[in-house]
Each structure stands twice: as C-alpha cells, then as structure tokens.
Design a protein around this motif. Structure first.
Motif, PDB file in Angstrom:
ATOM      1  N   ASN A  24       0.826  -1.212   0.000  1.00 29.10           N
ATOM      2  CA  ASN A  24       0.000   0.000   0.000  1.00 29.10           C
ATOM      3  C   ASN A  24       0.860   1.262   0.000  1.00 29.10           C
ATOM      4  N   LEU A  25       1.873   1.277   0.847  1.00 28.89           N
ATOM      5  CA  LEU A  25       2.742   2.457   0.919  1.00 28.89           C
ATOM      6  C   LEU A  25       3.482   2.682  -0.400  1.00 28.89           C
ATOM      7  N   THR A  26       3.960   1.605  -0.997  1.00 26.53           N
ATOM      8  CA  THR A  26       4.665   1.716  -2.278  1.00 26.53           C
ATOM      9  C   THR A  26       3.716   2.213  -3.368  1.00 26.53           C
ATOM     10  N   SER A  27       2.499   1.684  -3.400  1.00 31.10           N
ATOM     11  CA  SER A  27       1.507   2.136  -4.384  1.00 31.10           C
ATOM     12  C   SER A  27       1.222   3.619  -4.216  1.00 31.10           C
ATOM     13  N   MET A  28       1.109   4.053  -2.974  1.00 30.04           N
ATOM     14  CA  MET A  28       0.826   5.468  -2.725  1.00 30.04           C
ATOM     15  C   MET A  28       1.997   6.341  -3.168  1.00 30.04           C
ATOM     16  N   LEU A  29       3.218   5.866  -2.957  1.00 32.46           N
ATOM     17  CA  LEU A  29       4.384   6.623  -3.433  1.00 32.46           C
ATOM     18  C   LEU A  29       4.343   6.790  -4.951  1.00 32.46           C
ATOM     19  N   PHE A  30       4.057   5.710  -5.663  1.00 32.22           N
ATOM     20  CA  PHE A  30       4.008   5.779  -7.122  1.00 32.22           C
ATOM     21  C   PHE A  30       2.846   6.643  -7.603  1.00 32.22           C
ATOM     22  N   PHE A  31       1.722   6.573  -6.897  1.00 32.88           N
ATOM     23  CA  PHE A  31       0.542   7.329  -7.305  1.00 32.88           C
ATOM     24  C   PHE A  31       0.740   8.829  -7.085  1.00 32.88           C
ATOM     25  N   TYR A  32       1.204   9.214  -5.877  1.00 35.98           N
ATOM     26  CA  TYR A  32       1.323  10.635  -5.542  1.00 35.98           C
ATOM     27  C   TYR A  32       2.676  11.242  -5.910  1.00 35.98           C
ATOM     28  N   ARG A  33       3.722  10.445  -5.971  1.00 41.46           N
ATOM     29  CA  ARG A  33       5.075  10.909  -6.289  1.00 41.46           C
ATOM     30  C   ARG A  33       5.457  12.188  -5.522  1.00 41.46           C
ATOM     31  N   ARG A  38      10.070  10.442   2.310  1.00 35.64           N
ATOM     32  CA  ARG A  38      10.133  10.024   3.717  1.00 35.64           C
ATOM     33  C   ARG A  38       9.073  10.733   4.552  1.00 35.64           C
ATOM     34  N   GLU A  39       8.944  12.033   4.352  1.00 37.90           N
ATOM     35  CA  GLU A  39       7.932  12.791   5.075  1.00 37.90           C
ATOM     36  C   GLU A  39       6.535  12.291   4.704  1.00 37.90           C
ATOM     37  N   PHE A  40       6.332  12.011   3.438  1.00 40.26           N
ATOM     38  CA  PHE A  40       5.060  11.488   2.954  1.00 40.26           C
ATOM     39  C   PHE A  40       4.731  10.153   3.639  1.00 40.26           C
ATOM     40  N   LEU A  41       5.733   9.250   3.708  1.00 43.56           N
ATOM     41  CA  LEU A  41       5.511   7.952   4.334  1.00 43.56           C
ATOM     42  C   LEU A  41       5.194   8.086   5.823  1.00 43.56           C
ATOM     43  N   VAL A  42       5.881   8.986   6.495  1.00 43.04           N
ATOM     44  CA  VAL A  42       5.597   9.228   7.913  1.00 43.04           C
ATOM     45  C   VAL A  42       4.152   9.693   8.072  1.00 43.04           C
ATOM     46  N   GLU A  43       3.720  10.596   7.205  1.00 42.46           N
ATOM     47  CA  GLU A  43       2.341  11.099   7.262  1.00 42.46           C
ATOM     48  C   GLU A  43       1.340   9.974   6.989  1.00 42.46           C
ATOM     49  N   LEU A  50      -4.268   6.658  12.861  1.00 45.73           N
ATOM     50  CA  LEU A  50      -5.551   7.304  13.119  1.00 45.73           C
ATOM     51  C   LEU A  50      -6.697   6.422  12.634  1.00 45.73           C
ATOM     52  N   SER A  51      -6.516   5.791  11.490  1.00 52.55           N
ATOM     53  CA  SER A  51      -7.540   4.887  10.962  1.00 52.55           C
ATOM     54  C   SER A  51      -7.784   3.731  11.925  1.00 52.55           C
ATOM     55  N   LYS A  52      -6.722   3.200  12.475  1.00 50.69           N
ATOM     56  CA  LYS A  52      -6.859   2.090  13.424  1.00 50.69           C
ATOM     57  C   LYS A  52      -7.603   2.553  14.673  1.00 50.69           C
ATOM     58  N   GLN A  53      -7.289   3.751  15.141  1.00 54.60           N
ATOM     59  CA  GLN A  53      -7.909   4.258  16.365  1.00 54.60           C
ATOM     60  C   GLN A  53      -9.388   4.586  16.165  1.00 54.60           C
ATOM     61  N   THR A  54      -9.720   5.128  14.998  1.00 57.11           N
ATOM     62  CA  THR A  54     -11.096   5.564  14.747  1.00 57.11           C
ATOM     63  C   THR A  54     -11.938   4.508  14.048  1.00 57.11           C
ATOM     64  N   GLY A  55     -11.277   3.528  13.400  1.00 59.42           N
ATOM     65  CA  GLY A  55     -12.001   2.525  12.639  1.00 59.42           C
ATOM     66  C   GLY A  55     -12.467   3.019  11.286  1.00 59.42           C
ATOM     67  N   VAL A  56     -11.990   4.194  10.869  1.00 56.01           N
ATOM     68  CA  VAL A  56     -12.367   4.772   9.583  1.00 56.01           C
ATOM     69  C   VAL A  56     -11.127   4.835   8.703  1.00 56.01           C
ATOM     70  N   ASN A  57     -11.202   4.197   7.549  1.00 52.52           N
ATOM     71  CA  ASN A  57     -10.070   4.182   6.629  1.00 52.52           C
ATOM     72  C   ASN A  57      -9.888   5.567   6.016  1.00 52.52           C
ATOM     73  N   GLN A  58      -8.732   6.163   6.251  1.00 56.94           N
ATOM     74  CA  GLN A  58      -8.435   7.497   5.754  1.00 56.94           C
ATOM     75  C   GLN A  58      -7.777   7.478   4.378  1.00 56.94           C
ATOM     76  N   GLN A  59      -7.375   6.299   3.905  1.00 56.45           N
ATOM     77  CA  GLN A  59      -6.583   6.227   2.687  1.00 56.45           C
ATOM     78  C   GLN A  59      -7.300   5.451   1.612  1.00 56.45           C
ATOM     79  N   ASN A  60      -7.227   5.957   0.410  1.00 59.00           N
ATOM     80  CA  ASN A  60      -7.738   5.254  -0.748  1.00 59.00           C
ATOM     81  C   ASN A  60      -7.214   5.977  -1.971  1.00 59.00           C
ATOM     82  N   LEU A  61      -6.642   5.219  -2.885  1.00 66.55           N
ATOM     83  CA  LEU A  61      -6.091   5.838  -4.087  1.00 66.55           C
ATOM     84  C   LEU A  61      -7.169   6.241  -5.072  1.00 66.55           C
TER      85      LEU A  61
END
Length: 136
Positions: A24-33, A38-43, A50-61
């Motif tokens: 997922n992280l690699t796909s997001m790197l290629f998608f957003y470039r 590194r800062e992007f991956l940390v974010e 946050l998604s784990k804590q709230t139960g709401v998926n924050q990410q989707n390409l």
C-alpha cells in the motif's frame, strides 16, 4: 525446507499484514510521487494509526471521479451498465482480490454503474485496510 525461524518470520509478517502495508505504501508513493517521500511515508503511517484508532479508513487511491473515469472507459456508449466480465476484470485490475461473485445484476449480465462503484469502493477499502490487524 523452511526453518522454524523462517516460519516464525513468515507468520509474523502475515499476522501483522506487513507485506500488504508495504504494498500500500509503495503504491501510494508511485501514485502521488511526493517531493519528500520520507515525510510522505511518515504522514501515511500517522493516517494509518488514526484509521486504526477511529475505525475509519483514511486512505484510498481511488475516489468517485477516478471510478467514474473507469466506468466511462468500460461503458463508452453510456448504457448505464457493464457486463459481469467487465466488472470482474476491472475490479481485478484495481487490485481487488476478494470480488463479490454475485453482484446485483449478475443474472442479467448487466452490472449497474452504482453497483460497480459500490463494489469497487468496498473492495478497495478492504485492500487498503492494513490498519485493521497491524500494530502501526
């Protein structure tokens, strides 16, 4: 023959969905470039936490406009439906592995745009939900 250490490592990776996380992280790197990967991956990891804590998926390409573009490709005559074969191929191409084999309209071989988008969104959320079991 795999050693016990190798089996333990494989079990650990599977239990915590590490390979899915990296995919997922690699796909997001290629998608957003991003300019600063590194800062992007940390974010992204913060968003996963946050998604784990709230139960709401924050990410989707893919969002609604992306899926609308896919539909326009699949249904250039704008018939308001696609075939089951198109549905299955498109979802597989999007990386969705556990496809609903009996979506609404399957018996008529006419999968509505709404059904396709709903199945795609749910499938993409399942694919990118590495936060469910991980300890991020």
């Amino acid at each position: 023959m795999a050693t016990q250490r190798e089996k333990d490592a494989a079990d650990y990776l599977q239990k915590h969905q590490i390979m899915e996380l990296f995919d997922n992280l690699t796909s997001m790197l290629f998608f957003y470039r991003p300019d600063n990967p590194r800062e992007f991956l940390v974010e992204q990891l913060k968003q996963l936490k946050l998604s784990k804590q709230t139960g709401v998926n924050q990410q989707n390409l893919f969002n609604n406009s992306n899926l609308d573009a896919v539909i326009r490709i699949l249904d250039p005559a704008n018939q308001s439906y696609i075939t089951y074969a198109q549905y299955k191929h498109a979802l597989t191409t999007l990386g969705i592995k556990d496809i609903n084999e009996s979506p609404e309209g399957v018996h008529e071989d006419k999968i509505s745009h709404e059904t396709f988008k709903s199945e795609a969104i749910e499938g993409l959320q399942r694919c990118s939900s590495t936060y469910i079991k991980s300890d991020v």
